[in-house]
Design a protein around this motif. Structure first.
Motif, PDB file in Angstrom:
ATOM      1  N   LEU A  44      13.348 -45.801 -82.245  1.00 28.30           N
ATOM      2  CA  LEU A  44      12.994 -44.447 -82.668  1.00 28.30           C
ATOM      3  C   LEU A  44      13.243 -44.229 -84.161  1.00 28.30           C
ATOM      4  N   ASN A  45      12.334 -43.497 -84.796  1.00 25.95           N
ATOM      5  CA  ASN A  45      12.488 -43.130 -86.203  1.00 25.95           C
ATOM      6  C   ASN A  45      11.839 -41.770 -86.440  1.00 25.95           C
ATOM      7  N   LYS A  46      11.689 -41.384 -87.692  1.00 21.23           N
ATOM      8  CA  LYS A  46      11.181 -40.045 -88.018  1.00 21.23           C
ATOM      9  C   LYS A  46       9.803 -39.761 -87.436  1.00 21.23           C
ATOM     10  N   SER A  47       9.012 -40.831 -87.255  1.00 17.54           N
ATOM     11  CA  SER A  47       7.657 -40.634 -86.736  1.00 17.54           C
ATOM     12  C   SER A  47       7.659 -40.168 -85.286  1.00 17.54           C
ATOM     13  N   ASN A  48       8.806 -40.335 -84.606  1.00 20.18           N
ATOM     14  CA  ASN A  48       8.902 -39.937 -83.196  1.00 20.18           C
ATOM     15  C   ASN A  48       9.431 -38.520 -83.003  1.00 20.18           C
ATOM     16  N   VAL A  50      21.296 -49.199 -81.410  1.00 23.07           N
ATOM     17  CA  VAL A  50      22.026 -47.985 -81.021  1.00 23.07           C
ATOM     18  C   VAL A  50      21.210 -46.750 -81.418  1.00 23.07           C
ATOM     19  N   THR A  51      21.181 -45.778 -80.528  1.00 20.72           N
ATOM     20  CA  THR A  51      20.588 -44.474 -80.834  1.00 20.72           C
ATOM     21  C   THR A  51      21.621 -43.399 -80.526  1.00 20.72           C
ATOM     22  N   GLN A  52      21.740 -42.443 -81.446  1.00 16.50           N
ATOM     23  CA  GLN A  52      22.648 -41.318 -81.184  1.00 16.50           C
ATOM     24  C   GLN A  52      21.929 -40.297 -80.308  1.00 16.50           C
ATOM     25  N   LYS A  59      14.897 -35.442 -82.354  1.00 20.04           N
ATOM     26  CA  LYS A  59      15.077 -34.482 -83.449  1.00 20.04           C
ATOM     27  C   LYS A  59      15.434 -35.231 -84.727  1.00 20.04           C
ATOM     28  N   ALA A  60      15.046 -34.659 -85.852  1.00 21.92           N
ATOM     29  CA  ALA A  60      15.436 -35.232 -87.144  1.00 21.92           C
ATOM     30  C   ALA A  60      16.864 -34.802 -87.455  1.00 21.92           C
ATOM     31  N   ILE A 119      21.793 -48.001 -89.616  1.00 24.16           N
ATOM     32  CA  ILE A 119      21.072 -48.394 -88.393  1.00 24.16           C
ATOM     33  C   ILE A 119      19.615 -47.928 -88.477  1.00 24.16           C
ATOM     34  N   PRO A 120      18.683 -48.649 -87.837  1.00 29.08           N
ATOM     35  CA  PRO A 120      17.257 -48.288 -87.914  1.00 29.08           C
ATOM     36  C   PRO A 120      16.948 -46.896 -87.375  1.00 29.08           C
ATOM     37  N   THR A 121      17.769 -46.422 -86.425  1.00 33.56           N
ATOM     38  CA  THR A 121      17.517 -45.105 -85.810  1.00 33.56           C
ATOM     39  C   THR A 121      18.328 -44.000 -86.487  1.00 33.56           C
TER      40      THR A 121
END
Length: 616
Positions: free
Chosen positions: A12-16, A47-49, A78-79, A89-91
């Motif tokens: 996941l990133n900003k585009s999601n 890892v994703t928060q 959410k951003a 981290i990437p996310t």
């Protein structure tokens, strides 16, 4: 939507932002910020928060979640606020607000934590290896191992090698270690063995007309464990070639291993020049047949400087046949404290001590003595430059052998002010190993070793035979299947002069590869074994398949095997091989997780016609 996830925990990133997603993984860490719950959700990829507040419909369930629970969550991406972005981290630019949660697997109280860098006893780590393997460093090491094996395979295929599998259940074949025996149910009283290596099979593949073979081969040896060796099983890149010389083998394996180290070495320098050093010179210069060439220290024979000298211990020693005095240079080690520390090291290794000389700026006392003046006057002359100080040799040895001999030693070793040299004497076989250890310690303590480098060396010209000092009997010192250099003619002379086409590859103090050009001629093989006291009948009995095959047009062939576990250990910058093996045994060859070895059931023993005799 998929039953468990729409994305991994690294995707996941900003585009999601704004999307509804489903994630599954383990609860890495829970943080309670006064009514706001944050969970770092971890899977194999990252890892994703994820987070919840009292407005979340499942907030009460989320409050129950603990570390290492396996959960599924649904939520909205959410951003994060600019100040809360985690660039590591990437996310790190997003978080997921939890709308739904399902506990896929709750966890009891943990015997070891996955989050953080706490140290746990190895016994605990091996018993709960499935938890230990969840830690990031272990995940990375196992991925590295898998990637290295895949790279090796591709590189071998690119060199026109094909992979062929050899048997796991076979006959006992001495390779220098103990076999693991497997009792036969269909043939009571007889045993198979797990292969120590595919040695005989890969040679038979060459006799069968296959030109190039390789295999990622499991090998089984009942050995005493070491930090760089497994006590039960290991994997090697095994290869064999027909119509090949020793240099052909070197030219084949070097680009494979060099490429692997360049690909996975993390930017560390990989030497492209791999010197070929004779076994004899390796022992003389480095005290070992697996030298660490990142250490620039090269030992030298200094016997002539002590022969007939005032240092009686070495002078008398050198009157005996086969003795020598060897020097270990120590650049920048020219201080009495360091020299005393190294002397203590030698005593810890069982020696009375280790002689030393160190070179320093000439003192005013020494100048005064030379010129026959007072010390104060000498100090003034040194300060004004009227007299040049120069250097002087210090230490007990220097006093005993005098300035001419110490200067000759200094020049031979290429040393100067601030440097030292250490000395060991006797028959080389009695002190070489300790000298090699001392060289390593000196290199480490004086920071002479370039730790961001992989330095390789081929060790060649291994002796085939050795003599038992007590009985005088001749036996094999190294691989008995190696072709002797000079063939049959070489076997007519002194056995102790016979060298084999056998070779090892050393890297940073570890043996990574071992191999040989094989003895493929029956008459030479019988002669080689006869010298070591093995009759023709015994050779045919023990190695019948090879002897039989070699009588039907065997090609010249040779190869080698590279230890995958050890290679990955170096690439992962680990000191212990168990850190790069998925499910290793402990130091006592026990699998604490699977409870092996275990006692067999009586029914199993009866089927195998076996009986366990209690040890007294």
């Amino acid at each position: 939507m998929h039953a468990f996830r729409s994305h991994t925990c690294a995707e996941l990133n900003k585009s999601n932002v704004g999307e509804t997603v489903r994630l599954s993984g383990w609860v890495h860490r829970v943080r309670d910020h006064g009514g706001l719950l944050f969970i770092d959700l971890r899977d194999h990829y990252g890892v994703t928060q994820v987070m919840a507040d009292p407005d979340s419909p499942v907030f009460a369930e989320i409050e129950k979640v603990r570390s290492e629970w396996c959960i599924r969550i649904d939520g909205n991406v959410k951003a994060r606020d600019e100040s809360l972005i985690n660039p590591k981290i990437p996310t790190g630019e997003v978080e997921v607000f939890i709308r739904d949660i399902e506990v896929l697997g709750a966890a009891e109280e943990l015997p070891l934590m996955v989050f953080g860098d706490q140290e746990y006893p190895e016994e605990t780590r091996l018993k709960y290896r499935f938890l230990d393997l969840r830690r990031e460093v272990m995940q990375e090491s196992m991925k590295l191992r898998s990637d290295v094996v895949a790279s090796m395979r591709k590189r071998m295929w690119d060199l026109d090698f094909r992979e062929y599998q050899t048997p796991i259940i076979t006959a006992s074949s001495p390779e220098g270690a103990r076999d693991f025996l497997v009792p036969s149910r269909l043939h009571p009283g007889k045993f198979y063995a797990l292969p120590q290596a595919p040695q005989q099979f890969k040679q038979l593949i060459m006799v069968s007309g296959f030109d190039k073979y390789f295999q990622i081969a499991p090998c089984f040896r009942d050995e005493d464990p070491r930090a760089d060796r497994s006590p039960t099983d290991f994997y090697q890149l095994d290869l064999e070639m027909s119509f090949a010389t020793q240099q052909d083998v070197f030219d084949t394996i070097q680009p494979v291993l060099q490429g692997v180290f360049e690909e996975f070495g993390g930017g560390r320098k990989v030497d492209a020049e791999w010197p070929q050093i004779s076994y004899k010179d390796a022992a003389k210069w480095y005290g070992t047949d697996k030298p660490d060439l990142r250490n620039p220290i090269k030992m030298q024979d200094c016997s002539e400087h002590f022969r007939g000298s005032g240092f009686a211990i070495f002078a008398k020693l050198l009157e005996q046949e086969g003795t020598e005095v060897r020097a270990i240079p120590a650049p920048t080690g020219g201080g009495r404290k360091f020299c005393d520390r190294m002397n203590k090291f030698a005593q810890g290794e069982g020696l009375p001590g280790m002689g030393y000389i160190f070179w320093r700026e000439k003192t005013a006392d020494a100048v005064a003595q030379e010129l026959g003046i007072k010390v104060k006057e000498a100090q003034a002359k040194l300060k004004s430059g009227e007299v040049e100080g120069g250097m002087e040799a210090a230490g007990p040895l220097a006093k005993n052998i005098g300035p001419e001999r110490t200067e000759a030693i200094r020049q031979q070793l290429g040393l100067g002010v601030g440097d030292a040299a250490f000395f060991l004497g006797g028959k080389p076989s009695s002190f070489e190993k300790i000298a090699g250890k001392a060289r390593d310690v000196i290199g480490q303590e004086l920071n002479l070793i370039d730790k961001d480098r992989f330095a390789f060396a081929w060790i060649v010209d291994f002796p085939i035979y050795e003599k038992d000092e007590e009985t005088g009997a001749i036996d094999f010192e190294h691989n008995p299947f190696s072709m002797p250099q000079g063939g049959m003619e070489a076997l007519e002379g002194d056995p102790l002069d016979v060298l084999g086409y056998q070779y090892d590859l050393a890297c940073n103090g570890y043996e990574l590869v071992s191999g040989a050009i094989r003895n493929h001629k029956p008459e030479i093989m019988f002669k080689a074994f006869e010298i070591a006291g093995y009759g023709k009948d015994e050779v045919e009995k023990r190695f019948g398949a090879l002897v039989n095959a070699f009588q039907y047009g065997a090609p010249p062939h040779g190869g080698c095997a590279a230890g995958i576990d050890r290679i990955v250990m170096l690439l992962a910058d680990q000191q212990n091989i168990r850190e790069v093996m998925m499910f290793p045994m402990n130091q006592r060859a026990e699998d604490l997780m699977m409870n092996a070895p275990s006692e067999p059931q009586n029914e199993q023993l009866r089927e195998l016609s076996l009986r366990v005799i209690e040890q007294e």
